[in-house]
Write a protein that holds these residues in place. Structure first.
Motif, PDB file in Angstrom:
ATOM      1  N   ARG A   4       0.833  -1.214   0.000  1.00  0.00           N
ATOM      2  CA  ARG A   4       0.000   0.000   0.000  1.00  0.00           C
ATOM      3  C   ARG A   4       0.865   1.260   0.000  1.00  0.00           C
ATOM      4  N   ALA A   5       1.927   1.266   0.790  1.00  0.00           N
ATOM      5  CA  ALA A   5       2.808   2.433   0.841  1.00  0.00           C
ATOM      6  C   ALA A   5       3.489   2.650  -0.504  1.00  0.00           C
ATOM      7  N   GLY A   6       3.903   1.574  -1.145  1.00  0.00           N
ATOM      8  CA  GLY A   6       4.504   1.693  -2.473  1.00  0.00           C
ATOM      9  C   GLY A   6       3.510   2.225  -3.496  1.00  0.00           C
ATOM     10  N   ALA A   7       2.278   1.773  -3.427  1.00  0.00           N
ATOM     11  CA  ALA A   7       1.245   2.263  -4.343  1.00  0.00           C
ATOM     12  C   ALA A   7       0.968   3.744  -4.104  1.00  0.00           C
ATOM     13  N   ARG A   8       0.983   4.172  -2.844  1.00  0.00           N
ATOM     14  CA  ARG A   8       0.790   5.602  -2.551  1.00  0.00           C
ATOM     15  C   ARG A   8       1.927   6.432  -3.121  1.00  0.00           C
ATOM     16  N   GLU A   9       3.159   5.911  -3.036  1.00  0.00           N
ATOM     17  CA  GLU A   9       4.305   6.627  -3.604  1.00  0.00           C
ATOM     18  C   GLU A   9       4.149   6.765  -5.119  1.00  0.00           C
ATOM     19  N   ILE A  10       3.714   5.717  -5.774  1.00  0.00           N
ATOM     20  CA  ILE A  10       3.494   5.778  -7.222  1.00  0.00           C
ATOM     21  C   ILE A  10       2.400   6.787  -7.535  1.00  0.00           C
ATOM     22  N   MET A  11       1.351   6.767  -6.743  1.00  0.00           N
ATOM     23  CA  MET A  11       0.232   7.682  -6.960  1.00  0.00           C
ATOM     24  C   MET A  11       0.703   9.139  -6.882  1.00  0.00           C
ATOM     25  N   ARG A  12       1.660   9.423  -6.020  1.00  0.00           N
ATOM     26  CA  ARG A  12       2.181  10.779  -5.890  1.00  0.00           C
ATOM     27  C   ARG A  12       3.217  11.120  -6.954  1.00  0.00           C
ATOM     28  N   GLY A  13       3.584  10.128  -7.784  1.00  0.00           N
ATOM     29  CA  GLY A  13       4.515  10.395  -8.876  1.00  0.00           C
ATOM     30  C   GLY A  13       5.972  10.187  -8.534  1.00  0.00           C
ATOM     31  N   GLU A  14       6.264   9.446  -7.486  1.00  0.00           N
ATOM     32  CA  GLU A  14       7.657   9.189  -7.091  1.00  0.00           C
ATOM     33  C   GLU A  14       8.305   8.199  -8.063  1.00  0.00           C
ATOM     34  N   SER A  15       9.634   8.197  -8.088  1.00  0.00           N
ATOM     35  CA  SER A  15      10.370   7.291  -8.970  1.00  0.00           C
ATOM     36  C   SER A  15      10.344   5.861  -8.427  1.00  0.00           C
TER      37      SER A  15
ATOM     38  N   ALA B 257      12.843   4.008  -7.735  1.00  0.00           N
ATOM     39  CA  ALA B 257      13.841   3.847  -6.675  1.00  0.00           C
ATOM     40  C   ALA B 257      13.270   4.265  -5.322  1.00  0.00           C
ATOM     41  N   VAL B 258      12.504   5.346  -5.297  1.00  0.00           N
ATOM     42  CA  VAL B 258      11.895   5.807  -4.046  1.00  0.00           C
ATOM     43  C   VAL B 258      10.848   4.801  -3.581  1.00  0.00           C
TER      44      VAL B 258
ATOM     45  N   VAL C  44       9.185   0.455   0.157  1.00  0.00           N
ATOM     46  CA  VAL C  44       8.694  -0.921   0.347  1.00  0.00           C
ATOM     47  C   VAL C  44       9.704  -1.745   1.131  1.00  0.00           C
ATOM     48  N   ARG C  45      10.988  -1.618   0.816  1.00  0.00           N
ATOM     49  CA  ARG C  45      12.017  -2.383   1.536  1.00  0.00           C
ATOM     50  C   ARG C  45      12.114  -1.961   2.999  1.00  0.00           C
ATOM     51  N   ARG C  46      11.911  -0.681   3.275  1.00  0.00           N
ATOM     52  CA  ARG C  46      11.965  -0.202   4.659  1.00  0.00           C
ATOM     53  C   ARG C  46      10.862  -0.842   5.495  1.00  0.00           C
ATOM     54  N   ILE C  47       9.695  -1.027   4.903  1.00  0.00           N
ATOM     55  CA  ILE C  47       8.571  -1.590   5.651  1.00  0.00           C
ATOM     56  C   ILE C  47       8.585  -3.116   5.630  1.00  0.00           C
ATOM     57  N   ALA C  48       8.806  -3.711   4.450  1.00  0.00           N
ATOM     58  CA  ALA C  48       8.703  -5.169   4.298  1.00  0.00           C
ATOM     59  C   ALA C  48       9.972  -5.900   4.698  1.00  0.00           C
TER      60      ALA C  48
ATOM     61  N   ALA D 122      12.397  -9.105   1.094  1.00  0.00           N
ATOM     62  CA  ALA D 122      11.185  -9.065   0.271  1.00  0.00           C
ATOM     63  C   ALA D 122      11.530  -8.882  -1.204  1.00  0.00           C
ATOM     64  N   THR D 123      10.714  -9.487  -2.055  1.00  0.00           N
ATOM     65  CA  THR D 123      10.822  -9.320  -3.495  1.00  0.00           C
ATOM     66  C   THR D 123       9.757  -8.326  -3.929  1.00  0.00           C
ATOM     67  N   ILE D 124      10.178  -7.337  -4.722  1.00  0.00           N
ATOM     68  CA  ILE D 124       9.267  -6.261  -5.114  1.00  0.00           C
ATOM     69  C   ILE D 124       9.137  -6.242  -6.629  1.00  0.00           C
ATOM     70  N   ALA D 125       7.905  -6.123  -7.108  1.00  0.00           N
ATOM     71  CA  ALA D 125       7.645  -5.981  -8.539  1.00  0.00           C
ATOM     72  C   ALA D 125       6.724  -4.781  -8.731  1.00  0.00           C
ATOM     73  N   ILE D 126       7.140  -3.880  -9.615  1.00  0.00           N
ATOM     74  CA  ILE D 126       6.336  -2.702  -9.935  1.00  0.00           C
ATOM     75  C   ILE D 126       5.935  -2.820 -11.399  1.00  0.00           C
ATOM     76  N   GLN D 127       4.627  -2.822 -11.642  1.00  0.00           N
ATOM     77  CA  GLN D 127       4.123  -2.947 -13.003  1.00  0.00           C
ATOM     78  C   GLN D 127       3.260  -1.745 -13.333  1.00  0.00           C
ATOM     79  N   SER D 128       3.457  -1.198 -14.514  1.00  0.00           N
ATOM     80  CA  SER D 128       2.627  -0.089 -14.981  1.00  0.00           C
ATOM     81  C   SER D 128       1.846  -0.545 -16.196  1.00  0.00           C
ATOM     82  N   ASN D 129       0.576  -0.211 -16.201  1.00  0.00           N
ATOM     83  CA  ASN D 129      -0.291  -0.597 -17.312  1.00  0.00           C
ATOM     84  C   ASN D 129      -1.080   0.630 -17.767  1.00  0.00           C
TER      85      ASN D 129
END
Length: 106
Positions: A37-48, A50-51, A56-60, A64-71
């Motif tokens: 959820r925190a990662g999705a909020r960062e994307i929603m605000r337009g963060e890169s 890397a941010v 996500v790594r700070r919280i998880a 943790a394995t992280i995948a970011i997909q844009s559609n």
């Protein structure tokens, strides 16, 4: 009285271990859901990316394995991790959480 306690004590210890392992599993699931959820909020605000990954790594956690997909109109953050609980070491337990966000409209 002593014989009954000697017979029942191992069962009580096993039940307690299972309850504690289930609680640890639940807390791990909540942690990665919050990370997604925190990662999705960062994307929603337009963060890169890397941010987003840093948040996500700070919280998880680092494992943790992280995948970011844009559609096009939306982005999704998927977080996966394994559980390190002593009782559950024999089982291969993988947890995952996914959060989807639409970018903010300016």
């Amino acid at each position: 009285m002593t014989a009954e306690v000697a017979v029942a004590l191992p069962a009580v210890v096993v039940v307690l271990a299972v309850v504690l392992a289930a609680a640890a599993l639940g807390l791990s699931q909540l942690r990665i859901e919050e990370a997604a959820r925190a990662g999705a909020r960062e994307i929603m605000r337009g963060e890169s990316s890397a941010v987003v990954e840093g948040t996500v790594r700070r919280i998880a956690g680092e494992q943790a394995t992280i995948a970011i997909q844009s559609n096009g109109s939306y982005s999704a953050v998927t977080v996966e991790t394994t559980v390190d609980v002593p009782v559950l070491e024999l089982l291969d337990v993988n947890l995952s959480a996914r959060a989807v966000a639409l970018p903010e409209q300016e």
